[in-house]
Design a protein around this motif. Structure first.
Motif, short mmCIF file in Angstrom:
data_model
loop_
_atom_site.label_atom_id
_atom_site.label_comp_id
_atom_site.label_asym_id
_atom_site.label_seq_id
_atom_site.Cartn_x
_atom_site.Cartn_y
_atom_site.Cartn_z
N THR A 114 1.03 -1.05 -0.30
CA THR A 114 0.29 -0.29 -0.21
C THR A 114 1.35 1.24 -0.04
O THR A 114 2.04 1.43 0.32
CB THR A 114 -0.96 -0.11 1.59
N SER A 115 0.25 2.35 -0.30
CA SER A 115 0.90 3.81 -0.50
C SER A 115 0.17 4.42 -0.46
O SER A 115 -1.00 4.38 -1.18
CB SER A 115 1.75 3.62 -1.42
N SER A 116 -0.26 5.67 -0.86
CA SER A 116 -1.08 6.93 -0.19
C SER A 116 -0.25 8.34 -0.72
O SER A 116 1.40 8.48 -0.29
CB SER A 116 -1.68 6.86 0.94
N ARG A 117 -0.57 9.58 -1.73
CA ARG A 117 -0.32 10.59 -1.85
C ARG A 117 -0.94 11.78 -1.73
O ARG A 117 -2.32 11.33 -1.30
CB ARG A 117 -0.14 10.89 -2.94
N THR A 118 -0.91 12.77 -1.11
CA THR A 118 -1.57 14.31 -0.95
C THR A 118 -1.41 15.20 -2.12
O THR A 118 -0.52 14.69 -2.58
CB THR A 118 -1.28 14.86 0.23
N THR A 127 -6.63 12.95 -0.96
CA THR A 127 -5.21 12.00 -0.31
C THR A 127 -6.12 11.13 -1.75
O THR A 127 -7.03 10.23 -2.16
CB THR A 127 -5.85 10.96 1.03
N VAL A 128 -4.69 9.81 -1.82
CA VAL A 128 -5.31 8.88 -3.15
C VAL A 128 -4.09 8.01 -2.19
O VAL A 128 -2.93 8.22 -2.15
CB VAL A 128 -4.46 9.35 -4.65
N GLY A 129 -4.98 6.85 -2.69
CA GLY A 129 -4.54 5.64 -1.86
C GLY A 129 -4.73 4.65 -2.89
O GLY A 129 -5.17 4.58 -3.77
N THR A 172 -9.38 7.90 -3.36
CA THR A 172 -9.78 9.11 -3.42
C THR A 172 -10.93 9.83 -3.08
O THR A 172 -11.51 8.78 -2.77
CB THR A 172 -8.98 9.67 -4.64
N ALA A 233 1.80 6.68 -6.26
CA ALA A 233 1.78 6.22 -4.94
C ALA A 233 1.22 4.38 -5.61
O ALA A 233 1.77 3.10 -4.93
CB ALA A 233 -0.09 5.66 -4.60
#
Length: 300
Positions: A114-118, A127-129, A172, A233
């Motif tokens: 997993t990962s995410s970005r603002t 947020t995108v996960g 998101t 991500a």
């Protein structure tokens, strides 16, 4: 929805693609357990909607037959219902867990990542996960540096099939419509190239993207930062799915070896991608996991 290469099974995908609406949780499992998992999810949907006459469970898969005895079809309704009931808003587990217990990718043991970005765009912050189930072929590539399994683990078993698959889920809270979500799903599959995916003929590479927002969508002219967040991500989630996995021995004594962290850092340092570290961490490869259950126990 986006199918990068459709050699796989994604139950319920055509209705999601047609209507742009999810009716169920997204369930990931092993290839031959897809149908039992879908039936279990149908039970969950029917209980929640007693007056409903049509239901669309969404279940994806990858083929972990290199390490798992998939013909046993060990996943039961209880397993699926427990997984749905235990889902939370906390950080998902990574590595050799759940549908990633028996998977391999890029020549190494893989699993869930997993990962995410603002993202800030169009006057909004969101947020995108990404969550991935990695089980595909190719040559592991980190920051543009190839990490061939034949060189990093030269004595490893090389009997795993070259293809297999990858399931990618992107979520998101940014306002995007179903058409734009299809564009995000395509970028999710594109990100596999960054880590060295071969996109072989026998690979089922699928992505599904969804939003929790019901607000008017971001203008297309301002969506590029969201695309960049998806690519980043998913790339990191794919790497995490390998770097958090441990060496695993499965059915027939076949073994899939974890990525040796020390060797990866040495190569990245030599290529100028990382500064020389004061201490190179050990690989998790000395930790071993067995996926083969006892005959009277359910499979992993």
């Amino acid at each position: 929805m986006f199918s990068g290469n459709g050699h796989g099974k994604l139950v319920g995908s055509t209705q999601v693609d047609e209507l742009g609406v999810l009716e169920s949780p997204v369930v990931l499992t092993a290839t031959l357990s897809v149908f039992r998992a879908a039936d279990a999810l149908l039970s969950w949907l029917m209980e929640r909607r007693p007056d409903g006459v049509s239901f669309n469970p969404l279940v994806g898969e990858t083929n972990d037959g290199h390490l798992s005895d998939i013909r046993r079809r060990p996943i039961t309704e209880d397993h699926v219902l427990a997984a749905v009931a235990q889902a939370s808003d906390g950080p998902p587990a990574e590595g050799c867990v759940g549908a990633g217990a028996g998977t391999t990718a890029l020549g190494f043991k893989a699993g869930i990542g997993t990962s995410s970005r603002t993202v800030r765009t169009a006057g909004r912050t969101g947020t995108v996960g990404a969550l991935v189930q990695s089980n595909f072929g190719g040559v592991l590539t980190v920051l543009g540096v190839p990490m061939p399994a034949d060189e990093l683990v030269p004595a490893a078993d090389r009997t795993e099939p070259p293809g297999n698959s990858c399931m990618i889920v992107v979520a998101t809270d940014l306002p995007v419509d179903a058409r734009q979500l299809g564009r995000l799903a395509r970028r999710a599959v594109f990100a596999m190239a960054r880590v060295g995916a071969s996109f072989s003929s026998t690979s089922g590479d699928y992505a599904i993207a969804f939003t929790t927002s019901d607000q008017p969508p971001i203008p297309d002219g301002e969506i590029d930062p969201v695309f960049a967040a998806v690519l980043d991500a998913v790339e990191e989630a794919l790497l995490n799915s390998l770097f958090t996995a441990v060496t695993t021995t499965g059915v027939g004594g076949r073994t899939s070896h974890a990525v040796p962290h020390r060797a990866v850092i040495e190569r990245l340092t030599a290529a100028g991608r990382l500064p020389a570290p004061p201490l190179i961490p050990e690989s998790p490869s000395e930790t071993r996991l067995r996926t083969t259950p006892a005959r009277d126990e359910p499979g992993s």
